[in-house]
Design a protein around this motif. Structure first.
Motif, PDB file in Angstrom:
ATOM      1  N   ILE A  79       0.891  -0.964   0.077  1.00  0.00           N
ATOM      2  CA  ILE A  79       0.088   0.198   0.095  1.00  0.00           C
ATOM      3  C   ILE A  79       0.532   1.224  -0.083  1.00  0.00           C
ATOM      4  N   ASN A  81       3.315   1.532  -1.407  1.00  0.00           N
ATOM      5  CA  ASN A  81       4.061   1.513  -2.976  1.00  0.00           C
ATOM      6  C   ASN A  81       2.695   2.602  -3.623  1.00  0.00           C
ATOM      7  N   ILE A  82       1.663   2.172  -3.660  1.00  0.00           N
ATOM      8  CA  ILE A  82       0.830   3.466  -3.992  1.00  0.00           C
ATOM      9  C   ILE A  82       1.662   5.103  -4.337  1.00  0.00           C
ATOM     10  N   GLU A  83       1.853   5.041  -2.698  1.00  0.00           N
ATOM     11  CA  GLU A  83       2.315   6.653  -3.518  1.00  0.00           C
ATOM     12  C   GLU A  83       3.718   6.777  -4.050  1.00  0.00           C
ATOM     13  N   LEU A  85       3.308   6.027  -7.336  1.00  0.00           N
ATOM     14  CA  LEU A  85       2.201   6.810  -8.151  1.00  0.00           C
ATOM     15  C   LEU A  85       2.651   8.664  -8.482  1.00  0.00           C
ATOM     16  N   GLU A  86       2.021   9.407  -6.889  1.00  0.00           N
ATOM     17  CA  GLU A  86       2.128  10.384  -6.806  1.00  0.00           C
ATOM     18  C   GLU A  86       3.978  10.887  -6.856  1.00  0.00           C
ATOM     19  N   LEU A 115      -1.121   5.378   5.357  1.00  0.00           N
ATOM     20  CA  LEU A 115       0.493   5.237   5.190  1.00  0.00           C
ATOM     21  C   LEU A 115       1.673   4.972   5.819  1.00  0.00           C
TER      22      LEU A 115
END
Length: 438
Positions: A79, A81-83, A85-86, A115
């Motif tokens: 989760i 590492n969803i960051e 994308l940003e 996070l």
């Protein structure tokens, strides 16, 4: 300057994902070296198993402490590492926390706070794992087979994950103290980790934030490309490995169609031994069993790459517990080592394998290991990603028996009795039912 940063970021991004794609291509090529096997039946059941075992970690929590800590790392790291994308958007376009402008204050604050909590759980789990592996003395994690690179690899994975989380907190902490009015309390952990940041100038905080940001980004790219060379490859392959797992009941071995046909011919006096094979009937294989990785099926090779080296299989193996040489974990590790060596051979010779005089049998896995197995399926039952070391052992035994007639004396005696007496024991067929006379 900003333009140069964007160009450097883009170059690193393309290079990182390009190298990762190259590694995946080699991985796919190596797995395809095995024999084709059809595991596309019972699709709903396969999807359910993959969701439960690979995604849901159902078999990990059978050992609660290690299982729950692993879930912390697994869920947190994915989760967080969803960051990424940003980070990619900010790096390409020169923005800062782009998702904040899209999600708005409340949603973005909740997102970043979540996070941070997950990152804290990852740090906790990684530290505990490092202590367990290096100081606590868990037997399956301190066995001789893990000396050298396997132990170093496990430690490097933990160190990298810890470093990435520290960079994540540092980045957030510097951001909080440089612009606390804007970000408020959406960094519930990092703002308390670095209280001394409040004494730094805005320029210093900006340098710290950007340094941590770059370290976090480059670290993710490095870790992503390190996966191919480490046991952590299971975070990718656990999903297909569980989907393509053998769904037959444990203990049910595969029969060779060609052998089954011969048995039927022996039992049917009217059968024509020279009749053409029926449609769909398998031809006689060029080799019985497995001598090298080319003789194993593709799922077995995928399993070798999927092995987490956790040692749960070895810890429940009765042969290993009683001091015999067999270690199911080492069977998978040796299979992967041989597969990697063959891959390097292909790379060196333009995609063509040049005989190196080595085989999986004897050069990597010894006969002593193979015959120590009791075929109890304990290793198969306990594996958290449905790896089947027994299937490899069985195929290599099959080669020894059917190609080299190299079975142990006790087994040869049993097979002779079955052939002559239709029973494993050495007595006349007419006496088979004498036990029932009384």
């Amino acid at each position: 300057m900003q333009y140069i940063d964007n160009v450097i970021f883009l170059i690193l991004l393309v290079a990182g994902f390009g190298l990762f794609a190259k590694s995946l291509k080699e991985l796919y090529r190596n797995i395809k070296l095995g024999r084709e096997i059809n595991r596309t039946d019972r699709k709903p059941e396969r999807w359910a198993i993959m969701a439960r075992v690979a995604l849901g970690q159902s078999k990990m929590v059978k050992r609660p402490i290690a299982g729950i800590l692993h879930i912390f790392v697994y869920v947190g790291f994915v989760i967080i590492n969803i960051e990424l994308l940003e980070i990619i958007i900010d790096g390409i376009f020169g923005t800062h926390r782009f998702l904040h402008s899209i999600l708005g204050d409340s949603v973005y604050y909740f997102f970043t706070a979540t996070l941070e909590v997950l990152a804290a759980l990852v740090v906790l789990a990684v530290v505990v794992f490092f202590i367990r592996r290096n100081f606590y003395g868990v037997k399956r994690l301190t066995m001789k087979e893990l000396f050298g690179w396997p132990k170093q690899d496990a430690n490097w994975i933990l160190i990298i994950e810890f470093s990435l989380m520290v960079a994540f907190f540092t980045m957030n902490g510097a951001d909080y103290y440089s612009d606390s009015a804007r970000f408020g309390s959406n960094f519930p952990i990092s703002k308390y980790l670095f209280p001394f940041f409040q004494n730094f100038s805005l320029e210093t905080l900006h340098i710290i934030e950007k340094s941590a940001w770059w370290f976090h980004f480059v670290g993710i790219l490095f870790f992503m490309n390190y996966l191919y060379y480490s046991k952590h490859l299971h975070i990718i392959l656990a999903f297909p490995n569980t989907w393509f797992a053998n769904l037959e009941k444990k203990g049910k071995f595969n029969n060779l169609d060609s052998v089954t046909k011969e048995i039927k011919l022996m039992m049917d006096p009217n059968a024509d031994p020279y009749a053409a094979p029926a449609e769909g009937e398998a031809e006689v294989p060029s080799k019985f069993g497995a001598e090298d990785i080319f003789d194993l099926n593709q799922h077995q090779l995928m399993s070798a790459y999927s092995c987490t080296e956790c040692g749960r299989c070895t810890s429940v193996c009765p042969a290993n517990i009683t001091g015999k040489k067999l270690s199911p974990r080492l069977i998978m590790m040796k299979t992967r080592d041989r597969l990697e060596e063959v891959g390097k051979n292909l790379n060196k010779n333009g995609g063509k394998f040049v005989d190196d005089g080595k085989k999986l049998l004897n050069d990597y896995i010894t006969k002593e290991e193979l015959w120590a197995c009791t075929t109890c399926n304990a290793c198969v039952e306990v594996c958290p990603v449905l790896i089947d070391p027994l299937s490899i052992i069985f195929e290599m035994r099959r080669f020894l028996v059917m190609e080299q007639s190299a079975a142990p004396t006790e087994l040869n005696l049993m097979m002779t009795n079955v052939e002559n007496n239709a029973a494993p024991w050495q007595y006349n067929q007419a006496d088979r039912l004498n036990w029932a006379n009384d």
